[in-house]
Write a protein that holds these residues in place. Structure first.
Motif, PDB file in Angstrom:
ATOM      1  N   UNK A  26       0.840  -1.207   0.000  1.00  0.00           N
ATOM      2  CA  UNK A  26       0.000   0.000   0.000  1.00  0.00           C
ATOM      3  C   UNK A  26       0.870   1.250   0.000  1.00  0.00           C
ATOM      4  N   UNK A  27       0.330   2.293  -0.615  1.00  0.00           N
ATOM      5  CA  UNK A  27       1.036   3.567  -0.634  1.00  0.00           C
ATOM      6  C   UNK A  27       1.202   4.102   0.789  1.00  0.00           C
ATOM      7  N   UNK A  28       2.346   4.745   1.036  1.00  0.00           N
ATOM      8  CA  UNK A  28       2.562   5.427   2.311  1.00  0.00           C
ATOM      9  C   UNK A  28       2.042   6.849   2.153  1.00  0.00           C
ATOM     10  N   UNK A  29       0.866   7.104   2.767  1.00  0.00           N
ATOM     11  CA  UNK A  29       0.208   8.406   2.611  1.00  0.00           C
ATOM     12  C   UNK A  29       0.091   9.085   3.971  1.00  0.00           C
ATOM     13  N   UNK A  30       0.538  10.345   4.044  1.00  0.00           N
ATOM     14  CA  UNK A  30       0.399  11.140   5.260  1.00  0.00           C
ATOM     15  C   UNK A  30      -0.746  12.121   5.068  1.00  0.00           C
ATOM     16  N   UNK A  31      -1.710  12.067   5.981  1.00  0.00           N
ATOM     17  CA  UNK A  31      -2.855  12.981   5.938  1.00  0.00           C
ATOM     18  C   UNK A  31      -2.569  14.111   6.925  1.00  0.00           C
ATOM     19  N   UNK A  32      -2.339  15.290   6.393  1.00  0.00           N
ATOM     20  CA  UNK A  32      -1.774  16.382   7.189  1.00  0.00           C
ATOM     21  C   UNK A  32      -2.720  17.586   7.240  1.00  0.00           C
ATOM     22  N   UNK A  33      -3.208  17.885   8.426  1.00  0.00           N
ATOM     23  CA  UNK A  33      -4.064  19.061   8.587  1.00  0.00           C
ATOM     24  C   UNK A  33      -3.253  20.338   8.500  1.00  0.00           C
ATOM     25  N   UNK A  34      -3.803  21.335   7.822  1.00  0.00           N
ATOM     26  CA  UNK A  34      -3.176  22.647   7.732  1.00  0.00           C
ATOM     27  C   UNK A  34      -4.210  23.658   8.226  1.00  0.00           C
ATOM     28  N   UNK A  35      -3.769  24.805   8.731  1.00  0.00           N
ATOM     29  CA  UNK A  35      -4.699  25.696   9.433  1.00  0.00           C
ATOM     30  C   UNK A  35      -5.430  26.682   8.529  1.00  0.00           C
ATOM     31  N   UNK A  36      -5.459  26.427   7.243  1.00  0.00           N
ATOM     32  CA  UNK A  36      -6.184  27.317   6.336  1.00  0.00           C
ATOM     33  C   UNK A  36      -5.764  27.100   4.899  1.00  0.00           C
ATOM     34  N   UNK A  37      -6.506  27.712   4.003  1.00  0.00           N
ATOM     35  CA  UNK A  37      -6.218  27.625   2.567  1.00  0.00           C
ATOM     36  C   UNK A  37      -5.070  28.576   2.212  1.00  0.00           C
ATOM     37  N   UNK A  38      -4.038  28.108   1.517  1.00  0.00           N
ATOM     38  CA  UNK A  38      -2.948  29.014   1.140  1.00  0.00           C
ATOM     39  C   UNK A  38      -3.433  30.115   0.202  1.00  0.00           C
ATOM     40  N   UNK A  39      -2.916  31.340   0.413  1.00  0.00           N
ATOM     41  CA  UNK A  39      -3.234  32.433  -0.504  1.00  0.00           C
ATOM     42  C   UNK A  39      -2.591  32.184  -1.856  1.00  0.00           C
ATOM     43  N   UNK A  40      -1.409  31.543  -1.823  1.00  0.00           N
ATOM     44  CA  UNK A  40      -0.619  31.379  -3.036  1.00  0.00           C
ATOM     45  C   UNK A  40       0.318  30.197  -2.897  1.00  0.00           C
ATOM     46  N   UNK A  41       0.725  29.630  -4.030  1.00  0.00           N
ATOM     47  CA  UNK A  41       1.799  28.636  -4.052  1.00  0.00           C
ATOM     48  C   UNK A  41       3.013  29.194  -4.799  1.00  0.00           C
ATOM     49  N   UNK A  42       3.006  30.510  -4.962  1.00  0.00           N
ATOM     50  CA  UNK A  42       4.158  31.202  -5.532  1.00  0.00           C
ATOM     51  C   UNK A  42       5.026  31.644  -4.357  1.00  0.00           C
ATOM     52  N   UNK A  44       7.361  33.492  -4.021  1.00  0.00           N
ATOM     53  CA  UNK A  44       7.776  34.898  -3.981  1.00  0.00           C
ATOM     54  C   UNK A  44       6.633  35.831  -3.618  1.00  0.00           C
ATOM     55  N   UNK A  45       5.473  35.248  -3.340  1.00  0.00           N
ATOM     56  CA  UNK A  45       4.339  36.032  -2.837  1.00  0.00           C
ATOM     57  C   UNK A  45       3.829  35.474  -1.509  1.00  0.00           C
ATOM     58  N   UNK A  46       4.552  34.537  -0.942  1.00  0.00           N
ATOM     59  CA  UNK A  46       4.109  33.878   0.282  1.00  0.00           C
ATOM     60  C   UNK A  46       4.333  34.753   1.506  1.00  0.00           C
ATOM     61  N   UNK A  47       3.550  34.496   2.563  1.00  0.00           N
ATOM     62  CA  UNK A  47       3.751  35.283   3.781  1.00  0.00           C
ATOM     63  C   UNK A  47       3.425  34.523   5.061  1.00  0.00           C
ATOM     64  N   UNK A  48       2.711  33.396   5.001  1.00  0.00           N
ATOM     65  CA  UNK A  48       2.263  32.741   6.230  1.00  0.00           C
ATOM     66  C   UNK A  48       2.690  31.275   6.254  1.00  0.00           C
ATOM     67  N   UNK A  49       2.695  30.705   7.479  1.00  0.00           N
ATOM     68  CA  UNK A  49       3.287  29.368   7.620  1.00  0.00           C
ATOM     69  C   UNK A  49       2.432  28.256   7.020  1.00  0.00           C
ATOM     70  N   UNK A  50       1.128  28.465   6.847  1.00  0.00           N
ATOM     71  CA  UNK A  50       0.347  27.405   6.218  1.00  0.00           C
ATOM     72  C   UNK A  50       0.737  27.257   4.742  1.00  0.00           C
ATOM     73  N   UNK A  51       1.302  28.299   4.153  1.00  0.00           N
ATOM     74  CA  UNK A  51       1.874  28.188   2.800  1.00  0.00           C
ATOM     75  C   UNK A  51       3.266  27.583   2.879  1.00  0.00           C
ATOM     76  N   UNK A  52       4.016  27.997   3.887  1.00  0.00           N
ATOM     77  CA  UNK A  52       5.383  27.503   4.067  1.00  0.00           C
ATOM     78  C   UNK A  52       5.413  25.987   4.187  1.00  0.00           C
ATOM     79  N   UNK A  53       4.497  25.412   4.992  1.00  0.00           N
ATOM     80  CA  UNK A  53       4.511  23.958   5.187  1.00  0.00           C
ATOM     81  C   UNK A  53       4.392  23.214   3.856  1.00  0.00           C
ATOM     82  N   UNK A  54       3.573  23.737   2.952  1.00  0.00           N
ATOM     83  CA  UNK A  54       3.399  23.103   1.637  1.00  0.00           C
ATOM     84  C   UNK A  54       4.603  23.372   0.733  1.00  0.00           C
TER      85      UNK A  54
END
Length: 532
Positions: A26-42, A44-54
């Motif tokens: 079976x695939x090794x899958x980690x189900x990871x809660x994050x504290x909100x929807x990222x504003x961006x995946x760029x 160079x426009x990031x600012x918060x840790x919920x984007x950083x984790x991704x």
């Protein structure tokens, strides 16, 4: 041949047939809660840790944080530093590749850093790289991009020249803003380079799918230089800012990790889940910012009074169940190069004495009982803990000053976007998590030229001058003294009111292996595994 040997041989043969017939592991899958929807995946426009984790799962900078929160080599396998501390020469890994199989080059990093500082990019975190020679001038449009102090000596050798020695430069390079982009992909795809199926990344994982407000899936990047040691096949991030829902999903075993739960659940969760509840003290400050552009918050006496009237012990004990500590300084304790922070002068007073002094200051300013009415709106990002803090603070201001206090909340992305874009407010909740372990990271938020994170638009030429002086000082002890002077001035004027030194609250299932609590709050999925 004995019957025992025959039976053993038959059993072995049967076992091999069964193994051969079994489905793939079976695939090794980690189900990871994050504290909100990222504003961006760029990055160079990031600012918060919920984007950083991704982003740190998708991309790898020159340096990275390991599982213990220590800086280690990333895309660069080694580096040297000149005797005067201003020239860093990085050797990129020969096998560092993008997810499309193309090599990661020094030119990609030059392109990426130029993109961060290009005024057209309007990167909110451009100041992270201001130690690089000419970075600030490039960002202000004063000199062209090619004057940025970076040079690709060859495809695998990168030279970075700094304005001045910067003790924490290697930590800056592990920040999400310093994550590289693929020059070829950005030039080909423009703003679409962040989309699933298009994104080309150089980290342990690549973007597989993104359903906004539902889930974001990354899968193992076979081209990653250390892919052989990445134990997860897939990580699914769930953007849940509803903490109660996040805990329910963890308890239902739908998520293996949940980030930030309501502190009033701490004792119950500890009783039920023991060591799966992680309370990790961190370099982070929970504070309220005052909009100094408007009355009465332009008056230092009003800001001091409002800050003094807040009972931080109550917030720490009653709302956060002791998982956070009262704070009277912007810089949290625990930064080795700084020592004890400079606290507000009322820190040693009793709460009753503070309240008496606060009433006196407010009267001097002409507000409160017998003066102009005080109407305050508190803004905060949606979260049960923040709501409870805002409600408690509102009661304290009502009881102390007879103020009329209202509250307004937005989701985390909208809240910070509003503040960063210069929206007007009275009082706004904010938190700052160290980008690197240096006092400057907290104090630079209030420099007048910091257009992104100086939410209250505080301007004090003396404070700015002290910060400028700190950048020019190369002696560590003298530099620390200057930063203490700057913090003392800031805590006297209270453009921000620090309330709490934060701890990170995580739920981490027993099946997750490799997790280490650390003050940097860095938990890259590449260092984790799951066991059934």
């Amino acid at each position: 041949m004995s019957s025992l040997k025959i039976n053993l041989r038959a059993a072995a043969l049967l076992g091999s047939l069964l193994i051969g017939a079994s489905p793939a592991l079976a695939e090794a899958v980690l189900h990871r809660g994050n504290a909100g929807e990222p504003q961006t995946l760029d990055q160079h426009h990031t600012s918060i840790n919920i984007e950083e984790f991704i982003l740190k799962d998708l991309y790898e900078g020159l340096t990275v944080y390991d599982a213990a929160g220590k800086i280690v080599p990333g895309a660069a396998e080694s580096w040297t530093v000149s005797d005067d501390g201003t020239v860093y020469t990085f050797k990129l890994r020969a096998d560092a590749k993008w997810s499309d199989g193309s090599p990661v080059t020094a030119g990609d990093f030059v392109f990426s850093f130029q993109r961060v500082e290009d005024p057209k990019t309007a990167a909110g975190y451009a100041n992270i790289l201001f130690p690089v020679k000419n970075a600030e001038k490039v960002n202000k449009g004063e000199v062209p991009l090619d004057q940025l102090g970076m040079k690709a000596v060859d495809d695998k050798t990168l030279e970075i020249t700094l304005e001045r020695p910067t003790p924490f430069f290697l930590e800056l390079l592990a920040h999400q803003t310093a994550l590289p982009v693929s020059k070829a992909s950005v030039e080909k795809n423009g703003a679409d380079f962040v989309k699933p199926g298009t994104m080309v990344s150089n980290g342990a994982f690549k973007l597989a799918a993104h359903v906004p407000n539902d889930s974001l899936t990354v899968e193992k990047n076979a081209s990653y230089w250390d892919a052989a040691n990445v134990k997860l096949d897939k990580v699914i991030f769930y953007p849940i800012d509803d903490q109660a829902a996040s805990v329910r999903r963890f308890e239902a075993k739908e998520m293996d990790i949940a980030y930030n739960f309501s502190a009033d659940q701490l004792e119950r969760l500890k009783a039920a889940y023991g060591a799966q509840v992680r309370v990790s003290p961190t370099l982070a400050t929970y504070y309220y910012a005052f909009d100094t552009r408007q009355e009465p918050y332009s008056d230092v006496r009003v800001r001091q009074a409002l800050s003094m009237a807040v009972d931080r012990d109550f917030l720490a004990k009653e709302i956060y169940s002791g998982s956070q500590l009262p704070a009277y300084s912007m810089v949290p304790p625990g930064i080795e190069t700084y020592g004890d922070p400079s606290k507000a002068d009322f820190a040693e007073m009793s709460q009753l004495d503070r309240e008496d002094k606060a009433v006196e200051l407010m009267k001097e300013a002409g507000y409160g009982e017998g003066g102009k009415p005080l109407a305050i709106e508190i803004r905060y990002n949606t979260n049960p803990n923040h709501e409870r803090v805002a409600t408690a603070v509102a009661d304290m201001w009502k009881n102390t000053f007879g103020a009329t206090v209202t509250m307004v909340n937005l989701d985390v992305s909208s809240h910070y976007a509003y503040l960063q874009e210069g929206g007007a407010f009275n009082v706004a909740r904010a938190g700052w998590v160290a980008d690197y372990a240096d006092a400057e990271n907290f104090l630079a938020l209030s420099v007048s030229t910091n257009k992104t994170f100086n939410y209250g638009h505080y301007t004090n030429p003396d404070f700015d001058a002290l910060m400028k002086k700190s950048y020019e000082e190369t002696d560590p002890a003298a530099r620390s003294k200057i930063l203490h002077e700057a913090e003392a001035l800031m805590m006297k004027e209270q453009p921000v009111a620090p309330f709490l030194t934060q701890a990170d609250l995580w739920l981490v299932a027993d099946k997750v292996k490799g997790w280490q609590d650390n003050a940097a709050n860095q938990h890259l999925s590449r260092f984790l595994s799951v066991s059934e």
